[in-house]
Design a protein around this motif. Structure first.
Motif, short mmCIF file in Angstrom:
data_model
loop_
_atom_site.label_atom_id
_atom_site.label_comp_id
_atom_site.label_asym_id
_atom_site.label_seq_id
_atom_site.Cartn_x
_atom_site.Cartn_y
_atom_site.Cartn_z
N GLN A 133 -29.20 -11.70 -27.38
CA GLN A 133 -30.09 -11.55 -26.17
C GLN A 133 -31.32 -11.59 -26.09
O GLN A 133 -31.99 -10.91 -26.88
N ALA A 162 -34.29 -10.64 -23.79
CA ALA A 162 -34.96 -9.81 -22.64
C ALA A 162 -36.34 -10.06 -22.27
O ALA A 162 -37.19 -10.16 -22.82
N ALA A 176 -42.60 1.91 -22.32
CA ALA A 176 -42.27 1.29 -23.66
C ALA A 176 -41.26 2.00 -24.50
O ALA A 176 -40.12 1.39 -25.10
N ARG A 177 -41.28 3.13 -24.49
CA ARG A 177 -40.39 3.99 -25.24
C ARG A 177 -39.12 4.11 -24.85
O ARG A 177 -38.10 5.07 -25.13
N ARG A 178 -39.17 3.70 -23.34
CA ARG A 178 -37.93 4.20 -22.77
C ARG A 178 -37.68 5.63 -22.44
O ARG A 178 -36.23 5.91 -22.65
N PRO A 201 -37.72 0.81 -16.05
CA PRO A 201 -37.31 0.68 -17.06
C PRO A 201 -35.83 0.14 -16.88
O PRO A 201 -35.16 -0.16 -17.99
N SER A 202 -35.29 0.33 -15.62
CA SER A 202 -33.86 -0.01 -15.62
C SER A 202 -33.63 -1.02 -14.80
O SER A 202 -32.31 -1.46 -14.43
N VAL A 239 -32.59 -4.28 -15.16
CA VAL A 239 -32.12 -4.95 -16.24
C VAL A 239 -30.83 -5.71 -15.76
O VAL A 239 -30.27 -5.31 -14.99
N ASP A 267 -35.58 -7.89 -18.06
CA ASP A 267 -35.49 -6.54 -18.31
C ASP A 267 -36.88 -5.96 -18.42
O ASP A 267 -37.99 -6.29 -19.16
N VAL A 287 -39.19 -4.14 -20.84
CA VAL A 287 -39.70 -4.69 -21.99
C VAL A 287 -41.33 -4.82 -21.71
O VAL A 287 -41.86 -5.36 -21.25
N GLU A 323 -38.53 -10.27 -25.72
CA GLU A 323 -38.00 -9.78 -26.97
C GLU A 323 -36.37 -10.15 -27.39
O GLU A 323 -35.61 -10.42 -26.25
N HIS A 370 -32.79 -9.51 -29.30
CA HIS A 370 -32.19 -8.86 -30.20
C HIS A 370 -30.72 -9.39 -30.63
O HIS A 370 -29.94 -9.98 -29.89
N ARG A 398 -26.94 -7.99 -31.78
CA ARG A 398 -25.97 -7.02 -32.00
C ARG A 398 -25.95 -6.24 -33.25
O ARG A 398 -25.84 -7.19 -34.33
N VAL A 436 -28.39 -5.04 -35.08
CA VAL A 436 -29.63 -5.09 -35.96
C VAL A 436 -30.59 -4.12 -35.09
O VAL A 436 -30.88 -4.49 -33.97
N GLY A 437 -31.25 -3.22 -35.76
CA GLY A 437 -32.07 -2.22 -34.84
C GLY A 437 -33.42 -2.75 -34.09
O GLY A 437 -33.81 -2.59 -33.25
N GLU A 491 -30.84 5.81 -33.37
CA GLU A 491 -31.66 4.73 -33.55
C GLU A 491 -31.43 3.68 -34.20
O GLU A 491 -31.61 2.56 -34.14
N ALA A 539 -34.36 5.72 -26.60
CA ALA A 539 -34.51 5.80 -25.22
C ALA A 539 -33.90 7.12 -25.06
O ALA A 539 -32.86 7.81 -25.08
N ARG A 582 -32.12 1.83 -27.95
CA ARG A 582 -32.69 0.91 -27.16
C ARG A 582 -31.94 -0.26 -27.04
O ARG A 582 -32.16 -1.06 -25.72
N VAL A 583 -31.51 -0.96 -28.02
CA VAL A 583 -30.81 -2.14 -27.75
C VAL A 583 -29.46 -2.21 -26.90
O VAL A 583 -29.16 -3.06 -26.04
N PHE A 638 -29.09 0.09 -24.73
CA PHE A 638 -29.47 0.14 -23.27
C PHE A 638 -29.65 -1.16 -22.66
O PHE A 638 -29.10 -1.00 -21.27
N ARG A 639 -29.83 -2.03 -23.33
CA ARG A 639 -29.97 -3.38 -22.64
C ARG A 639 -28.89 -4.24 -22.89
O ARG A 639 -28.23 -4.75 -21.71
N LEU A 640 -28.13 -4.12 -23.85
CA LEU A 640 -26.97 -4.91 -23.80
C LEU A 640 -25.64 -4.41 -23.10
O LEU A 640 -24.88 -5.25 -22.73
N HIS A 698 -26.12 -2.31 -20.49
CA HIS A 698 -26.82 -1.85 -19.52
C HIS A 698 -26.01 -1.13 -18.37
O HIS A 698 -26.12 0.02 -17.91
#
Lengths: 457, 213
Positions: free
Chosen positions: A160, A162, A191-193, A219-220, A222, A266, A269, A282, A284, A286, A288-289, B48, B70, B176-177, B179-181, B183
């Protein structure tokens, strides 16, 4: 630690890529390079280290994380912490004469210290692209297309992207009339949410309630167009609305190209670097951190090099991509398995030249051919080939009996002159299949017999 | 743990079999939840890395671990102060001029180091995992940095809190991911939790008694 331990260990944060992973990395790079080339991007290679002054403006808050050392005159040098800044420098100082815009791409390693205990590498690999000299709009849509297409080419549809816009947050902060320090504080929490701290800070700010609500909800925001619309309507200031419109335009563009499925809005971001001035995004995958890609518009960076030009770009993080692909395909083995590979084993020492000769013939046809040079016997050579995942073995010997024994007397197809993809014949279900009969090979003097074994399953 | 279960129940999440269980993984497939019961200071790490999408952890551990997660809701319970405590007879230990180097025993080495750095006091940080309040008694350290709720433990060991570093409550954190995926689902859950936590906070007077371990 004694001397041997220092010699055999690596410093914190760096690693070796053994052949299996190194090949995987190379394949990803080649794939993405092909994508960039197709869009007209050309590669530049900046140096591995530069003067601190040449990179500091692009560091944002990360000055402490750079690897620094001194040159002989005491000037501070920095191991490359990012590519965007050197590329900006190159365009501003070396490519400016040609008419823009400039499409440049790059691939290589970056260095930065990480928090100990975080387990993150200090040397990371990026492959990315910058589109310099084109204003906000179509150029950003192109960069996003590259990101989406890149992920698809790698088969990472379960990903995804964002999109946010620096103007959304900054527009609101402007409207709130906040000072520099407050702005940085808020940007950091967004940024840190850290929604809890954001609420607490916002509660104490001397701003209107409606503005406070928008800020806290930022930050919400989205999702898709609806969320974007709602934000644009609620946002008072021109800056924030304009930013939302830009995001909308980019979404339109991607939709028309059929590339919008993986893309979301989002507004939370907020990229790390201080220089982003427009769209930020960004990607991402699924599981992967860290983000697998990211970038945005940075119109104020080239000005620092004396050439005020708009610019936008992004990069893929190869480490994260490899993690994503390993999660999907399984980890790469130690060795790079090459299906079109061959091992030629001279079973008598004086046949080495003949083995090498055949190897050259096969290589000319595009095969990967190893010649056995360490004096292994047939059994050892077979074990070696199996462990390395080599596709076929040819044994050369002057003794017909030996070849016979290896083959178990079976019939089979003609030997090594055919490339594997055109070879016919049934595959054996288990174990190495002895498929070639023993035959005297061509060549002057005493007959040389060969036996070919197909190891592919 | 009880407060977390009460909260989960209040927002409609399954809680059967959790209390008193030693199982570390609890699955509720029909409800779509899996709970992992881990050491509290490890919660930020699990979240995390995305092994868990959400987590409940004290702000003290969050501040110390400093993981990239988050932070969604202040749950309000488990309120404790993180404070510097000194021997009862030396209340002014940190106020005099010419303080040499002092030894600080604590479970929060990073926070302690930052605090004394900001105070301009040279501190040697001694990282302990438990029974921190014993350290000054045994001569291992001069002072401690530890959680204080009622203050009883400190008093029992002849210590007194003199400086606060932070007030810690339990927080709901999120990858954090994720949170978005996810949401919409996480937003809804977070909102429900916020409301339930708000109700609980309104109904409780005074501090909780639980000491966060």
């Amino acid at each position: 630690m004694n001397g041997l331990e220092y010699r055999t260990q690596l410093p914190l944060g760096v690693r070796d890529y053994l052949p299996g992973e190194a090949l995987q990395k190379k394949r990803i790079e080649d794939n993405l390079r092909g994508l960039f080339t197709g869009y007209g991007f050309q590669e530049v290679i900046p140096p591995g280290f530069e003067f601190y002054e040449a990179v500091e403006m692009g560091l944002g808050g990360k000055v402490e994380q750079t690897y620094k050392f001194f040159d002989r005159r005491g000037r501070i040098l920095v191991l490359r912490p990012d590519f965007t800044t050197p590329l900006a420098r190159i365009v501003a100082t070396k490519l400016g004469a040609a008419p823009g815009p400039w499409r440049l791409c790059y691939a290589g390693s970056l260095f930065s210290y990480q928090d100990p205990g975080a387990g993150r590498p200090h040397e990371t690999y990026q492959i990315g692209a910058e589109l310099i000299g084109a204003p906000e709009g179509a150029a950003d849509a192109e960069i996003l297309s590259l990101a989406v297409e890149g992920l698809r080419r790698l088969g990472l549809q379960d990903s995804q992207i964002a999109i946010g816009h620096a103007g959304c947050v900054q527009g609101i902060l402007e409207e709130a009339g906040l000072g520099e320090e407050d702005r940085r504080l808020i940007l950091g929490t967004v940024a840190r949410r850290d929604l809890v701290t954001l609420e607490r800070i916002a509660a104490k700010l001397p701003i209107s309630d409606s503005l406070r609500r928008i800020l806290v909800r930022l930050p919400s925001v989205v999702g898709g167009r609806d969320e974007l619309e709602a934000f644009a309507v609620a946002a008072g200031g021109q800056g924030a609305r304009e930013a939302a419109r830009v995001i909308g335009d980019v979404l339109d563009h991607l939709e028309r190209l059929g590339l919008s499925e993986q893309v979301r809005v989002d507004l939370g971001v907020v990229r790390d670097f201080a220089y982003y001035s427009g769209i930020v995004f960004e990607g991402h995958v699924r599981g992967v951190g860290l983000p697998v890609c990211g970038g945005g518009r940075y119109d104020r960076l080239l000005d620092q090099f004396g050439s005020p030009l708009p610019a936008t770009g992004f990069a893929f993080d190869l480490n994260s991509l490899m993690i994503a692909l390993a999660a999907r395909d399984g980890a790469a083995g130690t060795w790079a398995t090459q299906p079109f590979s061959w091992l030629i084993v001279p079973l008598e020492a004086d046949l080495y030249a003949e083995a090498a000769r055949r190897a050259r013939e096969l290589r000319a046809k595009g095969l990967i051919v190893e010649v056995e040079v360490s004096g292994k016997n047939a059994e050892a050579a077979l074990a070696y080939a199996q462990e390395r995942g080599i596709g076929r073995i040819t044994f050369l010997s002057r003794r017909p009996g030996l070849a016979d024994a290896l083959m178990g007397g079976g019939e089979g197809e003609i030997g090594p002159t055919e490339p594997p993809e055109r070879a016919s014949g049934q595959e054996e279900a288990a174990g190495p299949a002895a498929r070639s009969g023993m035959k005297p090979a061509a060549g002057p003097g005493t007959a040389v017999y060969e036996a070919v074994i197909d190891l592919r399953r | 743990m009880e407060e977390v279960l009460t909260l989960l129940q209040a927002v409609g999440c399954p809680v059967e079999g959790l209390l008193g269980s030693r199982k570390l993984v609890h699955d509720f497939p029909e409800a779509g939840w899996r709970y992992l019961v881990v050491r509290t200071s490890d919660v930020p790490t699990y979240v995390e890395y995305g092994v868990a999408d959400l987590g409940v952890v004290g702000k003290d551990d969050l501040l110390e671990e400093r993981r990239e997660v988050a932070e969604l809701v202040d749950l309000g319970f488990g309120r404790c102060r993180l404070a510097v405590a000194v021997p009862a007879g030396s209340r002014d230990l940190l106020n005099g001029t010419g303080i040499g180097r002092i030894r600080v025993a604590t479970k929060y080495p990073r926070l302690a180091e930052e605090h004394f750095h900001d105070r301009g006091i040279q501190a040697e940080i001694i990282h302990l995992r438990g029974s921190v309040e014993l350290a000054p008694l045994l001569g291992l350290s001069d002072v401690i940095v530890d959680l204080v709720s009622t203050g009883r433990t400190l008093a029992e060991n002849n210590l007194v809190a003199v400086e606060d570093l932070a007030v810690a409550t339990a927080r709901l954190i999120c990858n954090r991911v994720s949170f978005r995926l996810y949401h919409s689902r996480i937003s809804a859950f977070s909102q429900a939790v916020r409301e339930a936590a708000g109700v609980a906070a309104g109904g409780v007077a005074g501090e909780g008694n639980a000491e966060l371990q």
